[in-house]
Design an enzyme around this catalytic site. Structure first.
Site, mmCIF file in Angstrom:
data_model
loop_
_atom_site.group_PDB
_atom_site.id
_atom_site.type_symbol
_atom_site.label_atom_id
_atom_site.label_comp_id
_atom_site.label_asym_id
_atom_site.label_seq_id
_atom_site.Cartn_x
_atom_site.Cartn_y
_atom_site.Cartn_z
ATOM 1 C CD1 TRP A 106 32.643 17.641 35.742
ATOM 2 C CD2 TRP A 106 34.119 16.029 36.225
ATOM 3 N NE1 TRP A 106 32.006 16.423 35.602
ATOM 4 C CE2 TRP A 106 32.885 15.422 35.890
ATOM 5 C CE3 TRP A 106 35.189 15.203 36.577
ATOM 6 C CZ2 TRP A 106 32.702 14.026 35.892
ATOM 7 C CZ3 TRP A 106 35.009 13.820 36.566
ATOM 8 C CH2 TRP A 106 33.775 13.260 36.226
ATOM 9 C CG ASP A 176 39.539 18.812 32.146
ATOM 10 O OD1 ASP A 176 39.118 18.660 30.974
ATOM 11 O OD2 ASP A 176 39.142 18.119 33.098
ATOM 12 C CE LYS A 200 31.150 16.436 29.114
ATOM 13 N NZ LYS A 200 31.277 15.257 29.964
#
Lengths: 380, 380
Positions: A106, A176, A200
């Protein structure tokens, strides 16, 4: 062991399991939000009720994270992908460069998108180590004149998590936290900006939480189109245009659950630690069979990622796990293997049940190590 | 008259009422999508099931609208606001100009955002007429060399709707159909691009339908960051990053309802026409009391906008309407007055009930015209 339903045995990497009590409230809200008398899908975003939803949500986030009242809390669309693409559009227009850590899948995506709109400097890359570990402070190459420093606190694909705050104090730190925000307390005041998509630990897919320190927000340009303009979004308290009403309401319910039922981030952190310990214990006890991907010091408390002796055994594991009622255990499509994601909504009992399954499964494939030879697994 | 519940008497300008049968399916899906066995909020966007959802949704849209298989159908985030902001970022980078019609509040917003990223030419403005009517073809000043021509098919705030397709055939025609897409058949193949946020006729807030003619898409740049890159979104079938799974599933259910229960756009158009006729009849019969805002020829079949003799009477109307079970009838905050939005989800019986209320309310304020003098309204 308590009886869990299918939603409670969902170990998906995201969208992840939400708390049962939140799902029940959303089930009701689909037909009628009690305070309003209408379906959540038919309530105006310009209603007083929804202004209160946003107001309480902003407050709950600040309270849970220990942030001052001046901190801006935004709910935006487009996911973390929009955030890591917007950042250079907002901050690197004058040709300045930004520092990035490349610690996995990511952060690699973030770098790829950011490079389309600005100049970056690599502070560290884990590529040579196949993203099996995170950097030490000594390994980080940090510029003093970077527009900002960007990293990702938890790599969901590789199961790596920073257990400290990297970066310099004199360069705006941007993180992030899509896969671990609200999962534990932290030194959140050391960040200029934090962002996290909801799917999440925070709510359903379709909304992204953006937290901006007031002084940092004032340093951002204000002439960009509204959908990528943090000032416009903040001034409108996330209602610049029609926001994702349902997703925002869901996030409010999750913050209430965290505040009232769980008791805050310290308590959820204890529960998340116990869940992680429960699964990593199986990996440590049978390291020749359950082969943990991440270096022990950098293990994620959100995503337990491991391999089995062969892809055939991995397929058998996933198949039998499905039959036993578990879902979402397949590893990310980029690397395969197994991934047990244990976000906030997942209860300790679910990890206990998975650990038990892992013990039984291992015995069926390592008969030499069986305590009671010849017994076939209960779920096979 | 059939008994309607609160959701069925929701005349909100948006998010608007959704069909009862869709709400019931979403109510169920909150805990368990029947085909999957999990809450819709916990299903992976990378699952085979969700790929099928997107696939069927794309097909349903093409089928309902009569579009060829080559047409790209995307589900994006950020609302119509993101689309009208992205357009110049995609199409006016080389300094070319685009033609815009300014017909009301929302086309004004589109122009305001587009001006931040490109050069525009005003094809017509209704400002001098306080946006009370739409232009004739003769009034439009259209460039032959515009990068594109942009207009909005239905102005929700002012209650104006184009009942023809304006623009040149040799300039890409782009239309914001946020408030009337899927409400009636149309010559959709004459557009290079159509976009519409979902929260009027199509689904809940949080997702935007974007329809691109294949040849037009190939003319768009492919080097932009993914979240504003139509190629990236189309190649990924709307799953470039985690999409708003719940909102997309909701839109699928709405398209199934249109296809299977309603029977397509021709049938829904008949129903929508009947609903509009029902309310405009009251305006026409009592034009001194219910003062329609839009020129008769340009009346919207989605938003019936009118004023009453004074703001005091308007307040009384809204108050008594609320007490009678109606909601969302207040006009847009920018112009006040009354607005009855009658999107796809609203049944004919709801407009009948509102028309009856309007008759009774008028009599209580115009006693001289009463048939049976002295009777107080039933809902007061």
């Amino acid at each position: 062991m308590m009886k869990l339903n299918a939603n409670q045995l969902n170990f998906s990497g995201g969208p992840g399991a939400l708390p049962e009590t939140v799902l029940q409230q959303l089930h009701t809200a689909m037909l009628c939000v009690p305070e309003v008398g209408l379906s959540i899908l038919g309530i105006s975003h310009r209603s007083e009720w929804f202004a209160q939803v946003v107001h309480e949500l902003e407050d709950n986030i600040r309270q849970l994270m220990g942030l001052p009242a001046t901190t801006r809390v935004l709910m935006m669309q487009g996911g973390a992908t929009q955030q890591f693409s917007m950042l250079p559009m907002n901050l690197l227009r004058n040709g300045q460069s930004a520092d990035y850590i490349h610690s996995g899948y990511w952060s690699g995506k973030a770098i790829h998108e950011a490079e389309k709109s600005g100049k970056l400097q690599l502070a560290w890359s884990g590529k040579a180590d196949q993203f099996g570990r995170l950097p030490t402070d000594a390994e980080l190459q940090l510029s003093t004149d970077a527009a900002y420093f960007h990293y990702i606190s938890n790599e969901t694909v590789e199961g790596l998590q920073f257990h400290r705050v990297p970066g310099r104090e004199d360069v705006p730190r941007i993180c992030d936290m899509s896969s671990d925000l609200l999962s534990a307390p932290g030194e959140f005041n050391r960040y200029a900006m934090i962002y996290a998509h909801a799917q999440k630990n925070i709510g359903p897919a379709g909304v992204t939480l953006v937290i901006l320190r007031d002084d940092f927000m004032h340093s951002l340009p204000s002439d960009l189109p509204g959908f990528i303009n943090y000032h416009a979004q903040a001034d409108a308290h996330s209602i610049y245009n029609t926001p994702p009403v349902f997703a925002i309401y869901s996030v409010l319910l999750v913050t209430r659950w965290l505040r009232d039922e769980i008791g805050g981030l310290h308590t959820i952190a204890v529960r998340n630690q116990a869940k992680a310990d429960c699964l990593y214990q199986v990996l440590d006890d049978h390291a020749d069979f359950y082969r943990g991907r991440a270096a022990v010091a950098d293990r994620s408390k959100m995503n337990v990622v491991f391999n089995l002796p062969s892809t055939e055994i991995e397929q058998a594991f996933l198949q039998q796990a499905r039959e036993a009622g578990f879902s979402g255990l397949n590893g990310h499509r980029s690397i395969g293997g197994i991934r047990a994601s244990i976000y906030n909504g997942l209860e300790f009992a679910a990890t206990e049940q998975l650990a038990a399954f892992m013990q039984v499964f291992r015995k069926s494939y390592q008969p030499a190590q069986k305590k009671s030879a010849g017994r076939s697994p209960a779920y096979a």
